[in-house]
Design an enzyme around this catalytic site. Structure first.
Site, short mmCIF file in Angstrom:
data_model
loop_
_atom_site.label_atom_id
_atom_site.label_comp_id
_atom_site.label_asym_id
_atom_site.label_seq_id
_atom_site.Cartn_x
_atom_site.Cartn_y
_atom_site.Cartn_z
CE LYS A 1 -5.97 3.59 6.22
NZ LYS A 1 -6.57 3.94 4.90
CG ASN B 1 -9.46 -3.45 -4.06
OD1 ASN B 1 -8.67 -3.74 -3.17
ND2 ASN B 1 -10.49 -2.67 -3.87
CD GLU C 1 -6.96 -0.79 0.45
OE1 GLU C 1 -7.20 -1.98 0.23
OE2 GLU C 1 -6.63 -0.37 1.58
NE ARG D 1 -11.11 -7.95 -4.35
CZ ARG D 1 -10.61 -7.12 -3.45
NH1 ARG D 1 -9.31 -7.03 -3.28
NH2 ARG D 1 -11.39 -6.38 -2.69
CE LYS E 1 -3.17 -2.96 0.00
NZ LYS E 1 -3.75 -3.32 -1.29
CD GLU F 1 -10.77 -0.12 -1.49
OE1 GLU F 1 -10.42 0.45 -0.44
OE2 GLU F 1 -11.01 -1.33 -1.56
N GLY G 1 -8.81 -2.73 5.68
CA GLY G 1 -9.02 -2.39 7.09
C GLY G 1 -8.34 -3.33 8.08
CD GLU H 1 -3.87 6.55 4.35
OE1 GLU H 1 -5.03 6.36 4.76
OE2 GLU H 1 -3.47 6.18 3.25
CE LYS H 2 -6.47 16.08 8.64
NZ LYS H 2 -6.14 16.16 10.09
#
Ligand code: MV4
Length: 452
Positions: free
Chosen positions: A157, A289, A287, A291, A116, A274, A164, A199-200
Site C-alpha cells: 500500500k 478519514n 486508516e 473528513r 498511513k 476504518e 485503495g 500488510e498481511k
C-alpha cells in the site's frame, strides 16, 4: 455561531452543507467553476464566487482561489465537504493563517493521519489493533523480510495513499519485486511520494468504519458503524448500519478503541476510523478519514444526529450535547447512484438529465446536487444522488430501499441504479453474509449487466 461560511465544494455535498448552515441561521457562500455556473449548489447559496475554469486543478483544488473567495465575501469559516481540499493539511494551514476556521480536524492531525504509516503507528501506540505489517520500506531486503514476517498473501500500500489507490496484492515472494516497482511508481505519480508499506492481506474481510465526533473540550461521542463492503474498484456502492458482521461485544470494543485513539491523537470535529473485520470476528485498524464522508447519512438516520450541524457547532466552539455512545434505532441503507454505464465497464457517462424524479415516502431521503434539466459535467466524480432509507428492521429497510429505487425515474444518462437493485435483491445481501469480494464475484451474474 458563525454568520457566514464558505462551502468549498460542489454537487450533492455542497447542497448538504448549505442546508445545514441555513438551518443554523448561517449564510452560505458557494464556490463554482465555469462548468458549474448553473449548478444547484450555486442557486441554493446566499452568494457564489467563480473560482476558475472546469478542471478541478484550476478551480476547486486551488488553495489561493478558495481562500480569496472566503476573504472577499467576509466568511469566518470554511467547510471543505469531502474530496478536493478536505484532507489537505496545507489547505488547513492556509485557513489558519487567514484566520478562517477550518471545519474539520487540526492541520497536524490531518497531516499525521494522511501518512498511513504514521497513522498505524499512532493507533498501535494507543492500543488499537492494526493489520500486521511493516513501516515504510525502502530496500528490497527490507521488503522481503517484512512480507515474509506478515505472511503471504500480502498487500503493498502507498503510505501517502488511502482508499485503495496504489494497492497491490502479492501472492508469493517471486511476485514481490515487480509488484513493489509498480506500486511505488504509481504512488510516486499519484501522490509525489513512492513510499510503500506491507500488510498481511485479510481475506475474506468486511470493511467496517466507526463514526466519531470530538469537540474542543475533550468530549467524544461515537456513533456506531457503517458497513461498506459492497464496493467495486474501491468505489462504494451500498453502505448500511448496523453491520451484520458485528456482535454487541465487538462493536463496543471497536467504539471504545476509537474513543481512546481519538483522545490520544488530539482528534477534533468529525472523523471516521476504518477497520477490516476478519472471518474470525477480529478487527484491525487500516486508516482514519479526517473528513465528512459520502455515507454519513446512514449514521444520521440510525442516530438522529445531524453530523454536519455538529461539525459546524464544534468548529464554532460549542460543546457536544452528549458523550460516550450515541443511542441508535433501526436500520439504514444508502445506495449511491452514479452517472456511469454498467454496460461499458462502469465508464463515467455525463450528459443531459432529461427526467429526474427522486423517490419520496416514509423513511426515504435523497441527497443530490442534480435537478431535472441539469447537465452533468464530465470533469468531476460521477456520484449524482444518494438514496438513503431507514426502517425498523433489516428486511424492512431492504424492501423499502427496493421500493424507493424502483420509483426513481432518471432519463438521459445511464446510471448504476439497476445494479444496486440487483444487489439488494440478491441472497448474499439478504443474508448479510457478503464480504469485500462479493460484488466483483456477483457482477458477472447480475441481470442488470446482461448483454443487451
Ligand atoms: C485491505 C484489505 C485486506 N487486507 N488491507 C481497500 C480500500 C482501502 N481503504 C483499504 N482496502 C482494503 N485493505 C488488508 N491488509 C481489503 C481492502 C478492501 C478491498 C480489497 C479488495 C477489493 C475490495 C475491497 C473493498 C474494501 C476493502
Amino acid at each position: 455561531m458563525f454568520s457566514r461560511v464558505l462551502v468549498a465544494n460542489r454537487g450533492e455535498i455542497a447542497v448538504r452543507v448549505i442546508r445545514a448552515l441555513h438551518e443554523l441561521g448561517v449564510e452560505a457562500v458557494a464556490v463554482y467553476s465555469t462548468a458549474d455556473r448553473d449548478a444547484f449548489h450555486v442557486s441554493l447559496a446566499d452568494q457564489a464566487v467563480c473560482i476558475g475554469p472546469p478542471a478541478a486543478v484550476e478551480s476547486y483544488l486551488v488553495v489561493s482561489n478558495v481562500i480569496a473567495a472566503a476573504e472577499t465575501t467576509g466568511c469566518e469559516a470554511v467547510h471543505p465537504g469531502y474530496g478536493f481540499l478536505a484532507e489537505n493539511a496545507d489547505f488547513v494551514r492556509a485557513c489558519d493563517e487567514s484566520d478562517l476556521v477550518f471545519i474539520g480536524p487540526p492541520a497536524d492531525v490531518v497531516e499525521q493521519m494522511g501518512d498511513k504509516v504514521r497513522a498505524k503507528e499512532a493507533m498501535r501506540a494507543a492500543g488499537v489493533p492494526v493489520v500486521p505489517g511493516s513501516d515504510g520500506v525502502a530496500d528490497p531486503a527490507d521488503l522481503r523480510r517484512a512480507a515474509g514476517d506478515a505472511g503471504y498473501p500480502v498487500l503493498l500500500k502507498a503510505a501517502a495513499g488511502g482508499g485503495g489507490k496504489g494497492m497491490r496484492l502479492v501472492g508469493s515472494e517471486d511476485e514481490l519485486e515487480s509488484a513493489h516497482a509498480a506500486a511505488s511508481a504509481e504512488a510516486e505519480a499519484a501522490f509525489g511520494d513512492g513510499t510503500v508499506y506491507v500488510e498481511k492481506a485479510i481475506s475474506p474481510a468486511r470493511h467496517v468504519e466507526i463514526q466519531v465526533l470530538c469537540d474542543g473540550n475533550g468530549n467524544v461521542l461515537t456513533l456506531g458503524e457503517r458497513e461498506c463492503s459492497i464496493q467495486r474498484r474501491h468505489q462504494k456502492l451500498i453502505e448500511e448500519s448496523p453491520s451484520t458482521a458485528l456482535d454487541a461485544q465487538t462493536r463496543e470494543a471497536m467504539e471504545s478503541a476509537v474513543e481512546k485513539a481519538s483522545i490520544a491523537i488530539g482528534f477534533r470535529n468529525a472523523g471516521t476510523f476504518e477497520f477490516l473485520v476478519g472471518s474470525d470476528g477480529g478487527f484491525y485498524f487500516i486508516e482514519v478519514n479526517c473528513r465528512l464522508q459520502v455515507e454519513h447519512p446512514v449514521t444520521e438516520l440510525v442516530t438522529g444526529i445531524d453530523i454536519v450541524r455538529e461539525q459546524v457547532r464544534i468548529a464554532a466552539g460549542e460543546t457536544l450535547g452528549s458523550t460516550g455512545r450515541a443511542p441508535r434505532r433501526g436500520h439504514a441503507v444508502e445506495i449511491r447512484i452514479n452517472a456511469e454505464d454498467p454496460a461499458r465497464g462502469f465508464l463515467p457517462a455525463p450528459g443531459f438529465v432529461s427526467m429526474f424524479v427522486p423517490p419520496l415516502g416514509a423513511g426515504v431521503r435523497v441527497d443530490t446536487g442534480v435537478r431535472e434539466g441539469a447537465e452533468i459535467p464530465p470533469f468531476y466524480d460521477s456520484l449524482i444522488a444518494k438514496v438513503v432509507v431507514w426502517d425498523e428492521t433489516r428486511p424492512l429497510v431492504i424492501a423499502r430501499a427496493i421500493r424507493a429505487l424502483t420509483e426513481f425515474e432518471i432519463e438521459g444518462i445511464p446510471t448504476t441504479r439497476d445494479v444496486a437493485l440487483d444487489v439488494l435483491g440478491s441472497t448474499e445481501f439478504a443474508t448479510g453474509s457478503y464480504s469485500t469480494s462479493t460484488l466483483e464475484g456477483l457482477v458477472g451474474r447480475l441481470p442488470s449487466l446482461a448483454p443487451r
